[in-house]
Write a protein that holds these residues in place. Structure first.
Motif, PDB file in Angstrom:
ATOM      1  N   GLY A  56      11.448  -2.863  15.789  1.00  0.00           N
ATOM      2  CA  GLY A  56      10.785  -3.699  16.786  1.00  0.00           C
ATOM      3  C   GLY A  56      10.713  -3.059  18.155  1.00  0.00           C
ATOM      4  O   GLY A  56      11.566  -2.248  18.538  1.00  0.00           O
ATOM      5  N   ILE A  57       9.662  -3.432  18.882  1.00  0.00           N
ATOM      6  CA  ILE A  57       9.571  -3.125  20.320  1.00  0.00           C
ATOM      7  C   ILE A  57       8.958  -4.374  20.951  1.00  0.00           C
ATOM      8  O   ILE A  57       7.820  -4.748  20.627  1.00  0.00           O
ATOM      9  N   GLY A  58       9.743  -5.057  21.770  1.00  0.00           N
ATOM     10  CA  GLY A  58       9.284  -6.347  22.270  1.00  0.00           C
ATOM     11  C   GLY A  58       9.178  -7.356  21.149  1.00  0.00           C
ATOM     12  O   GLY A  58       8.288  -8.209  21.144  1.00  0.00           O
ATOM     13  N   ALA A  59      10.100  -7.280  20.186  1.00  0.00           N
ATOM     14  CA  ALA A  59      10.048  -8.158  19.020  1.00  0.00           C
ATOM     15  C   ALA A  59      11.415  -8.802  18.760  1.00  0.00           C
ATOM     16  O   ALA A  59      11.668  -9.310  17.671  1.00  0.00           O
TER      17      ALA A  59
ATOM     18  N   ALA B  73       0.828  -1.217   0.000  1.00  0.00           N
ATOM     19  CA  ALA B  73       0.000   0.000   0.000  1.00  0.00           C
ATOM     20  C   ALA B  73       0.858   1.261   0.000  1.00  0.00           C
ATOM     21  O   ALA B  73       0.355   2.360  -0.253  1.00  0.00           O
ATOM     22  N   GLY B  74       2.133   1.112   0.354  1.00  0.00           N
ATOM     23  CA  GLY B  74       3.020   2.277   0.307  1.00  0.00           C
ATOM     24  C   GLY B  74       3.666   2.644   1.630  1.00  0.00           C
ATOM     25  O   GLY B  74       4.342   3.683   1.717  1.00  0.00           O
ATOM     26  N   ALA B  75       3.476   1.826   2.675  1.00  0.00           N
ATOM     27  CA  ALA B  75       4.111   2.142   3.969  1.00  0.00           C
ATOM     28  C   ALA B  75       5.621   2.229   3.780  1.00  0.00           C
ATOM     29  O   ALA B  75       6.212   1.454   3.018  1.00  0.00           O
ATOM     30  N   VAL B  76       6.236   3.182   4.496  1.00  0.00           N
ATOM     31  CA  VAL B  76       7.684   3.394   4.342  1.00  0.00           C
ATOM     32  C   VAL B  76       8.471   2.668   5.431  1.00  0.00           C
ATOM     33  O   VAL B  76       9.697   2.563   5.349  1.00  0.00           O
ATOM     34  N   MET B  77       7.772   2.195   6.437  1.00  0.00           N
ATOM     35  CA  MET B  77       8.435   1.547   7.567  1.00  0.00           C
ATOM     36  C   MET B  77       7.352   0.793   8.348  1.00  0.00           C
ATOM     37  O   MET B  77       6.173   1.147   8.248  1.00  0.00           O
ATOM     38  N   ILE B  78       7.765  -0.215   9.110  1.00  0.00           N
ATOM     39  CA  ILE B  78       6.812  -0.914   9.978  1.00  0.00           C
ATOM     40  C   ILE B  78       7.346  -0.875  11.404  1.00  0.00           C
ATOM     41  O   ILE B  78       8.542  -1.107  11.621  1.00  0.00           O
ATOM     42  N   VAL B  79       6.481  -0.551  12.367  1.00  0.00           N
ATOM     43  CA  VAL B  79       6.803  -0.746  13.785  1.00  0.00           C
ATOM     44  C   VAL B  79       6.069  -2.009  14.213  1.00  0.00           C
ATOM     45  O   VAL B  79       4.856  -2.129  14.018  1.00  0.00           O
ATOM     46  N   LEU B  80       6.819  -2.955  14.749  1.00  0.00           N
ATOM     47  CA  LEU B  80       6.263  -4.259  15.095  1.00  0.00           C
ATOM     48  C   LEU B  80       6.366  -4.435  16.605  1.00  0.00           C
ATOM     49  O   LEU B  80       7.462  -4.459  17.161  1.00  0.00           O
ATOM     50  N   GLU B  81       5.213  -4.553  17.261  1.00  0.00           N
ATOM     51  CA  GLU B  81       5.233  -4.547  18.734  1.00  0.00           C
ATOM     52  C   GLU B  81       4.759  -5.886  19.307  1.00  0.00           C
ATOM     53  O   GLU B  81       3.712  -6.422  18.905  1.00  0.00           O
TER      54      GLU B  81
ATOM     55  N   SER C   6      10.039 -13.356  18.537  1.00  0.00           N
ATOM     56  CA  SER C   6      11.218 -12.814  17.861  1.00  0.00           C
ATOM     57  C   SER C   6      11.504 -13.515  16.527  1.00  0.00           C
ATOM     58  O   SER C   6      11.970 -12.871  15.574  1.00  0.00           O
ATOM     59  N   ASP C   7      11.212 -14.822  16.440  1.00  0.00           N
ATOM     60  CA  ASP C   7      11.495 -15.500  15.152  1.00  0.00           C
ATOM     61  C   ASP C   7      10.576 -14.969  14.052  1.00  0.00           C
ATOM     62  O   ASP C   7      10.991 -14.777  12.909  1.00  0.00           O
ATOM     63  N   LEU C   8       9.330 -14.672  14.426  1.00  0.00           N
ATOM     64  CA  LEU C   8       8.375 -14.124  13.459  1.00  0.00           C
ATOM     65  C   LEU C   8       8.812 -12.719  13.010  1.00  0.00           C
ATOM     66  O   LEU C   8       8.788 -12.399  11.812  1.00  0.00           O
ATOM     67  N   ALA C   9       9.249 -11.897  13.970  1.00  0.00           N
ATOM     68  CA  ALA C   9       9.681 -10.535  13.633  1.00  0.00           C
ATOM     69  C   ALA C   9      10.858 -10.584  12.663  1.00  0.00           C
ATOM     70  O   ALA C   9      10.943  -9.808  11.705  1.00  0.00           O
ATOM     71  N   LYS C  10      11.759 -11.529  12.886  1.00  0.00           N
ATOM     72  CA  LYS C  10      12.941 -11.673  12.015  1.00  0.00           C
ATOM     73  C   LYS C  10      12.508 -12.056  10.588  1.00  0.00           C
ATOM     74  O   LYS C  10      12.984 -11.478   9.604  1.00  0.00           O
TER      75      LYS C  10
ATOM     76  N   GLY D 161      15.981  -9.466  15.801  1.00  0.00           N
ATOM     77  CA  GLY D 161      16.117  -9.765  14.375  1.00  0.00           C
ATOM     78  C   GLY D 161      15.518  -8.707  13.460  1.00  0.00           C
ATOM     79  O   GLY D 161      15.491  -8.876  12.246  1.00  0.00           O
ATOM     80  N   THR D 162      15.037  -7.621  14.033  1.00  0.00           N
ATOM     81  CA  THR D 162      14.447  -6.554  13.208  1.00  0.00           C
ATOM     82  C   THR D 162      15.540  -5.575  12.766  1.00  0.00           C
ATOM     83  O   THR D 162      16.686  -5.665  13.208  1.00  0.00           O
ATOM     84  N   ASP D 163      15.147  -4.621  11.920  1.00  0.00           N
ATOM     85  CA  ASP D 163      16.140  -3.680  11.372  1.00  0.00           C
ATOM     86  C   ASP D 163      16.489  -2.570  12.360  1.00  0.00           C
ATOM     87  O   ASP D 163      17.407  -1.791  12.110  1.00  0.00           O
ATOM     88  N   GLY D 164      15.713  -2.463  13.426  1.00  0.00           N
ATOM     89  CA  GLY D 164      15.994  -1.429  14.414  1.00  0.00           C
ATOM     90  C   GLY D 164      15.124  -1.628  15.631  1.00  0.00           C
ATOM     91  O   GLY D 164      14.329  -2.579  15.694  1.00  0.00           O
ATOM     92  N   GLN D 165      15.288  -0.741  16.594  1.00  0.00           N
ATOM     93  CA  GLN D 165      14.564  -0.856  17.863  1.00  0.00           C
ATOM     94  C   GLN D 165      13.974   0.488  18.247  1.00  0.00           C
ATOM     95  O   GLN D 165      14.567   1.532  17.975  1.00  0.00           O
ATOM     96  N   VAL D 166      12.826   0.430  18.902  1.00  0.00           N
ATOM     97  CA  VAL D 166      12.253   1.633  19.508  1.00  0.00           C
ATOM     98  C   VAL D 166      11.909   1.322  20.967  1.00  0.00           C
ATOM     99  O   VAL D 166      11.456   0.225  21.288  1.00  0.00           O
ATOM    100  N   LEU D 167      12.193   2.275  21.840  1.00  0.00           N
ATOM    101  CA  LEU D 167      11.732   2.194  23.225  1.00  0.00           C
ATOM    102  C   LEU D 167      11.154   3.552  23.619  1.00  0.00           C
ATOM    103  O   LEU D 167      11.462   4.580  22.992  1.00  0.00           O
ATOM    104  N   VAL D 168      10.353   3.528  24.648  1.00  0.00           N
ATOM    105  CA  VAL D 168       9.736   4.745  25.172  1.00  0.00           C
ATOM    106  C   VAL D 168      10.748   5.447  26.098  1.00  0.00           C
ATOM    107  O   VAL D 168      11.357   4.822  26.970  1.00  0.00           O
ATOM    108  N   TYR D 169      10.932   6.743  25.876  1.00  0.00           N
ATOM    109  CA  TYR D 169      11.878   7.569  26.636  1.00  0.00           C
ATOM    110  C   TYR D 169      11.742   7.345  28.148  1.00  0.00           C
ATOM    111  O   TYR D 169      12.723   7.106  28.852  1.00  0.00           O
TER     112      TYR D 169
END
Ligand code: KIV
Length: 269
Positions: free
Chosen positions: A199-202, A171-179, A183-187, A205-213
């Motif tokens: 990933g957050i809690g993923a 559809a055109g998404a430029v990135m996915i946040v996977l929460e 972990s094997d599925l996220a990879k 194996g994802t391309d990057g990580q996000v956490l809450v400040y």
């Protein structure tokens, strides 16, 4: 500032992408000083800075107010603004109006929308030039239905999430946040799609990580999810405020060091 193309190149080169939430000027300044690749102005601000029980109460006006402050604090960082609950999923016309308002008034670089049902919205935004990050897996705006727990933990649900990821990309998404997914599925998802998966809690194996400040810094949060790592401890702010309170009441603050010396009034006056 990292561009979308540079973030894509980081995925291709196996360079991990860092993302942190920020909600105001000082936290954004800190994120930029730490050279974090991307900042997410998450609607988690409903809980972390506004004291709501969930993200459901957060409005478009709240998101605009906070994202403008973040942009002022981090003028050279890629900023993503969350689309809050109830702002999309109404009608195509209203959804796109919400997206335009958020994107235009905040000067963010992308918007983030929760759920796999929003493929038409993602397509419509893409068509008019608004980059959309798709948030899949545990989507906190639907916590009333899904709860705060790991998602996609059956083979069928895992396959559905893989399909959803491919569809939002299509559809055109430029990135996915996977929460909150296994972990094997996220990879596997990160390998199957061409766009960066954060990933957050993923797992790792994802391309990057996000956490809450506020989770990273133990700042005003009571609950610690399994996937959260504390890198600092702002809870000591209470000790500092206790001491300030004691010193004011004891007449110890301000002392000479913190007082302007110049004398204006004569002794008689
Ligand atoms: O709102 C938020 O902070 C988020 C992250 C948890 C990904 O969506």
């Amino acid at each position: 500032m990292k561009t979308l193309n540079q973030l894509l190149a980081m995925k291709q080169d196996n360079d991990k992408i860092s993302m942190v939430t920020a909600y105001d000027y000082p936290s954004a300044k800190q994120a930029e000083a730490a050279q974090i690749d991307t900042i997410l102005v998450g609607d988690s601000l409903g809980m972390t800075v506004l004291g709501y029980e969930s993200t459901v109460q957060v409005t478009v006006a709240d998101m605009i107010h906070h994202t403008k402050a973040v942009r002022r604090g981090a003028p050279d960082t890629f900023v993503i603004v969350d689309v809050p609950f109830g702002a999309v999923g109404i009608s195509e016309a209203q959804d796109i109006q919400s997206a335009i308002k958020l994107y235009r008034e905040t000067d963010a670089n992308a918007i983030k929308a929760e759920g796999a049902h929003l493929t038409t919205f993602i397509k419509n935004c893409s068509n008019i030039g608004i980059p959309v990050v798709s948030h899949l897996g545990l989507t906190p705006q639907s916590v009333g239905i899904m709860g705060y727990k790991m998602q996609a933990n059956t083979k069928e649900a895992a396959q559905q999430l893989i399909n959803d990821s491919l569809e939002v990309q299509h559809a055109g998404a430029v990135m996915i946040v996977l929460e909150a997914v296994p972990s094997d599925l996220a990879k596997v998802i990160a390998e199957k799609v061409d766009i960066p998966v954060i990933g957050i809690g993923a797992g790792n194996g994802t391309d990057g990580q996000v956490l809450v400040y506020h989770d990273i810094l133990n700042y005003g949060v009571e609950h610690k999810a399994k996937f959260v790592k504390r890198y600092g401890d702002f809870s000591s702010g209470v000790d500092a405020l206790n001491q300030y309170n004691r010193e004011v009441k004891a007449g110890q603050f301000p002392d000479a060091e913190h007082t302007y010396k110049k004398q204006i009034l004569s002794e008689e006056s």
